[in-house]
Design a protein around this motif. Structure first.
Motif, mmCIF file in Angstrom:
data_model
loop_
_atom_site.group_PDB
_atom_site.id
_atom_site.type_symbol
_atom_site.label_atom_id
_atom_site.label_comp_id
_atom_site.label_asym_id
_atom_site.label_seq_id
_atom_site.Cartn_x
_atom_site.Cartn_y
_atom_site.Cartn_z
ATOM 1 N N ASP A 266 0.807 -1.220 0.000
ATOM 2 C CA ASP A 266 0.000 0.000 0.000
ATOM 3 C C ASP A 266 0.841 1.271 0.000
ATOM 4 O O ASP A 266 0.343 2.346 -0.319
ATOM 5 N N LYS A 267 2.124 1.139 0.379
ATOM 6 C CA LYS A 267 2.996 2.310 0.453
ATOM 7 C C LYS A 267 3.769 2.547 -0.838
ATOM 8 O O LYS A 267 4.566 3.493 -0.919
ATOM 9 N N ALA A 268 3.567 1.701 -1.825
ATOM 10 C CA ALA A 268 4.272 1.861 -3.091
ATOM 11 C C ALA A 268 3.801 3.116 -3.814
ATOM 12 O O ALA A 268 2.609 3.457 -3.796
ATOM 13 N N GLU A 269 4.722 3.813 -4.453
ATOM 14 C CA GLU A 269 4.388 4.993 -5.241
ATOM 15 C C GLU A 269 5.427 5.156 -6.340
ATOM 16 O O GLU A 269 6.477 4.515 -6.349
ATOM 17 N N ASN A 270 5.122 6.019 -7.287
ATOM 18 C CA ASN A 270 6.013 6.212 -8.422
ATOM 19 C C ASN A 270 7.354 6.775 -7.975
ATOM 20 O O ASN A 270 7.420 7.673 -7.129
ATOM 21 N N ALA A 271 8.418 6.244 -8.584
ATOM 22 C CA ALA A 271 9.764 6.702 -8.235
ATOM 23 C C ALA A 271 10.110 8.015 -8.926
ATOM 24 O O ALA A 271 11.127 8.628 -8.606
ATOM 25 N N ARG A 272 9.305 8.441 -9.873
ATOM 26 C CA ARG A 272 9.533 9.715 -10.562
ATOM 27 C C ARG A 272 8.184 10.348 -10.895
ATOM 28 O O ARG A 272 7.143 9.696 -10.866
ATOM 29 N N ALA A 273 8.231 11.622 -11.180
ATOM 30 C CA ALA A 273 7.014 12.340 -11.543
ATOM 31 C C ALA A 273 6.512 11.890 -12.914
ATOM 32 O O ALA A 273 7.297 11.578 -13.801
ATOM 33 N N THR A 274 5.196 11.849 -13.080
ATOM 34 C CA THR A 274 4.598 11.455 -14.357
ATOM 35 C C THR A 274 3.658 12.549 -14.847
ATOM 36 O O THR A 274 3.346 13.488 -14.112
ATOM 37 N N LYS A 275 3.172 12.380 -16.065
ATOM 38 C CA LYS A 275 2.288 13.392 -16.643
ATOM 39 C C LYS A 275 0.915 13.406 -15.976
ATOM 40 O O LYS A 275 0.172 14.375 -16.104
ATOM 41 N N THR A 276 0.549 12.334 -15.292
ATOM 42 C CA THR A 276 -0.749 12.308 -14.621
ATOM 43 C C THR A 276 -0.761 13.152 -13.358
ATOM 44 O O THR A 276 -1.827 13.419 -12.805
ATOM 45 N N ARG A 277 0.432 13.524 -12.864
ATOM 46 C CA ARG A 277 0.575 14.327 -11.638
ATOM 47 C C ARG A 277 0.100 13.565 -10.396
ATOM 48 O O ARG A 277 -0.257 14.164 -9.393
ATOM 49 N N ARG A 278 0.074 12.240 -10.507
ATOM 50 C CA ARG A 278 -0.333 11.413 -9.372
ATOM 51 C C ARG A 278 0.719 10.347 -9.108
ATOM 52 O O ARG A 278 1.276 9.762 -10.041
ATOM 53 N N LYS A 279 0.972 10.092 -7.809
ATOM 54 C CA LYS A 279 1.976 9.107 -7.429
ATOM 55 C C LYS A 279 1.425 7.693 -7.386
ATOM 56 O O LYS A 279 2.183 6.728 -7.347
ATOM 57 N N ASP A 280 0.089 7.557 -7.379
ATOM 58 C CA ASP A 280 -0.520 6.236 -7.205
ATOM 59 C C ASP A 280 -0.935 5.595 -8.525
ATOM 60 O O ASP A 280 -1.540 4.522 -8.523
ATOM 61 N N VAL A 281 -0.611 6.213 -9.652
ATOM 62 C CA VAL A 281 -0.929 5.645 -10.965
ATOM 63 C C VAL A 281 0.388 5.226 -11.622
ATOM 64 O O VAL A 281 1.162 6.080 -12.058
ATOM 65 N N PRO A 282 0.672 3.925 -11.695
ATOM 66 C CA PRO A 282 1.984 3.455 -12.159
ATOM 67 C C PRO A 282 2.146 3.433 -13.669
ATOM 68 O O PRO A 282 2.838 2.575 -14.211
ATOM 69 N N TRP A 283 1.505 4.353 -14.372
ATOM 70 C CA TRP A 283 1.585 4.435 -15.824
ATOM 71 C C TRP A 283 1.786 5.881 -16.252
ATOM 72 O O TRP A 283 1.224 6.793 -15.648
ATOM 73 N N ASP A 284 2.592 6.068 -17.292
ATOM 74 C CA ASP A 284 2.860 7.410 -17.806
ATOM 75 C C ASP A 284 2.470 7.462 -19.279
ATOM 76 O O ASP A 284 3.108 6.835 -20.120
ATOM 77 N N PRO A 285 1.383 8.163 -19.636
ATOM 78 C CA PRO A 285 0.947 8.231 -21.037
ATOM 79 C C PRO A 285 1.993 8.862 -21.943
ATOM 80 O O PRO A 285 2.650 9.841 -21.553
ATOM 81 N N ALA A 286 2.128 8.310 -23.134
ATOM 82 C CA ALA A 286 3.067 8.848 -24.123
ATOM 83 C C ALA A 286 2.371 9.955 -24.892
ATOM 84 O O ALA A 286 1.976 9.791 -26.050
ATOM 85 N N SER A 287 2.214 11.071 -24.224
ATOM 86 C CA SER A 287 1.538 12.226 -24.820
ATOM 87 C C SER A 287 1.893 13.455 -23.999
ATOM 88 O O SER A 287 2.591 13.369 -22.991
ATOM 89 N N ASP A 288 1.380 14.578 -24.435
ATOM 90 C CA ASP A 288 1.566 15.818 -23.692
ATOM 91 C C ASP A 288 0.806 15.754 -22.371
ATOM 92 O O ASP A 288 -0.335 15.271 -22.331
ATOM 93 N N GLY A 289 1.415 16.242 -21.310
ATOM 94 C CA GLY A 289 0.776 16.177 -20.008
ATOM 95 C C GLY A 289 -0.514 16.975 -19.917
ATOM 96 O O GLY A 289 -1.431 16.607 -19.182
ATOM 97 N N ASP A 290 -0.617 18.071 -20.674
ATOM 98 C CA ASP A 290 -1.816 18.898 -20.606
ATOM 99 C C ASP A 290 -2.979 18.306 -21.384
ATOM 100 O O ASP A 290 -4.137 18.653 -21.134
ATOM 101 N N LEU A 291 -2.686 17.417 -22.343
ATOM 102 C CA LEU A 291 -3.738 16.884 -23.203
ATOM 103 C C LEU A 291 -4.833 16.197 -22.400
ATOM 104 O O LEU A 291 -6.025 16.413 -22.630
ATOM 105 N N MET A 292 -4.445 15.352 -21.436
ATOM 106 C CA MET A 292 -5.427 14.548 -20.716
ATOM 107 C C MET A 292 -6.392 15.411 -19.903
ATOM 108 O O MET A 292 -7.538 15.029 -19.673
#
Length: 377
Positions: A196-222
């Protein structure tokens, strides 16, 4: 030209949907987009088998589903034109595709994969690299060997040339008169911590630490989308990670259930100003108000006839409800007789008078001046 503010009662234009679906390989992006697209197309036109516009950048992948979706209106969007010239996936080409879809009066248009607009040949990152190389070469020519040119100095200048072209594309998507489903690839993010304490080791475009996926797109698009979700291999087609989902759609986008034709149909009904989306939002807000009274008050309402009828609508926001109940109970447990027992709002929530201004700000300046004098001495 005179500017006129129009009363909303006079505006009967149908809204359009921009749905973002991202995910890694094996998450069911293409099949899910087609199912949702079918629901939108049929709801908009009122006809079975209404056409689904499909912009295919991935070697005609959509044709794998030709038998299941014979209504696909397919466009093979490649980086090379019919004359064999490399034209790439620049912003202007995508705008041309939207123009063509509107001219053909397609009720829905699917981009699969829109990641090519960002990281493909001629995409935004490629354009940035080309502009940066040109600017560095020009700077090197001016330097005439007197010093080494640092490319990093010209990165922002290159973005200033490329980003406006991409922003025009995003604006065209937002203002499209047809409904658009945008599929993008997503890459897994390395995690730190466990369970439960796992989080992303780096910042992603989703701006969330609990989503382990980084979309291959512009961060503002979503965040320009009507709704944006990320699929996960553990549950193909299910909107497991909900990046932007308004209350009106929380009941439609169940993380435990794959999105399908019914999802698209319900979203289209919302766009037409029909359906029960607004009433669902009002009921969710009412449930939040009950939760702000504490767990006991909310449980009493939950078990009432009114609460039982509302359960299907409220269940998608139970994480919010749980947090509100806990905070209400925590505040209620603090005694008013103890002047130091009630923490109250944080300083930044109290306004300027409590946020480093007035006497506190003056005291800080005095301390800084005193320290500076001590260092000089």
């Amino acid at each position: 030209m005179a500017i006129r503010f129009i009363p909303v009662a006079e505006i009967n234009d149908q809204l359009t949907i921009a749905l973002g679906i991202s995910g890694g390989s094996g998450t069911g992006k293409t099949f899910t987009a087609l199912r949702v697209g079918r629901g939108i197309a049929e709801a908009i036109t009122g006809k079975k088998g209404a056409p689904i516009g499909y912009v295919d950048t991935e070697n005609k992948r959509a044709l794998h589903y030709k038998a299941a979706f014979p209504e696909i209106a397919h466009f093979d969007f490649t980086a090379i034109n019919d004359d064999g010239e490399l034209v790439g996936f620049g912003p202007e080409r995508w705008i041309e595709v939207i123009d063509a879809a509107e001219a053909a009066e397609l009720p829905v248009l699917i981009f699969d994969s829109f990641s090519h607009a960002w990281e493909g040949v001629g995409g935004v990152l490629d354009l940035h690299a080309q502009v940066l190389e040109r600017l560095v070469q020009q700077a090197q020519a001016r330097a005439n060997g007197r010093y080494e040119v640092d490319p990093a100095r010209f990165s922002q200048l290159a973005w200033a040339e490329v980003k406006p072209r991409y922003r025009r594309l995003i604006d065209r998507i937002v203002r499209a008169k047809t409904n658009i489903i945008i599929c993008t690839r997503a890459k897994p993010v390395m995690q730190k911590g466990f369970g439960d304490k796992a989080e992303n080791a780096r910042a992603t475009k989703t701006r969330r630490k609990d989503v382990p996926w980084d979309p291959a797109s512009d961060g503002d698009l979503m965040f320009e989308m009507t709704a944006m979700v990320i699929l996960d291999p553990i549950a193909p087609g299910c909107p497991v990670h909900q990046i932007k989902v308004a209350d009106q759609f929380k009941g439609l986008l169940d993380p435990r259930r794959p999105m399908g034709e019914d999802t698209g149909h319900a979203m289209a009904e919302w766009a037409k100003g029909q359906g029960g989306a607004q009433k669902q939002k009002e009921l969710m807000d009412f449930a939040r108000d009950k939760a702000r009274l504490g767990k006991s008050a909310f449980t009493e309402w939950w078990n009432s006839d009114e609460g039982k009828a509302a359960r299907p609508t409220v269940r998608p926001i139970m994480d919010d409800i749980t947090a509100l109940c806990a905070e209400a109970d925590r505040m209620a447990s603090q005694s008013d007789d103890d002047p130091f027992g009630n923490e109250g709002p944080a300083d930044e929530q109290r306004g300027e008078a409590f946020n480093g201004s007035d006497e506190d700000e003056m005291a800080r300046k005095v301390r800084e001046e005193t320290n500076a004098m001590a260092e000089v001495a």
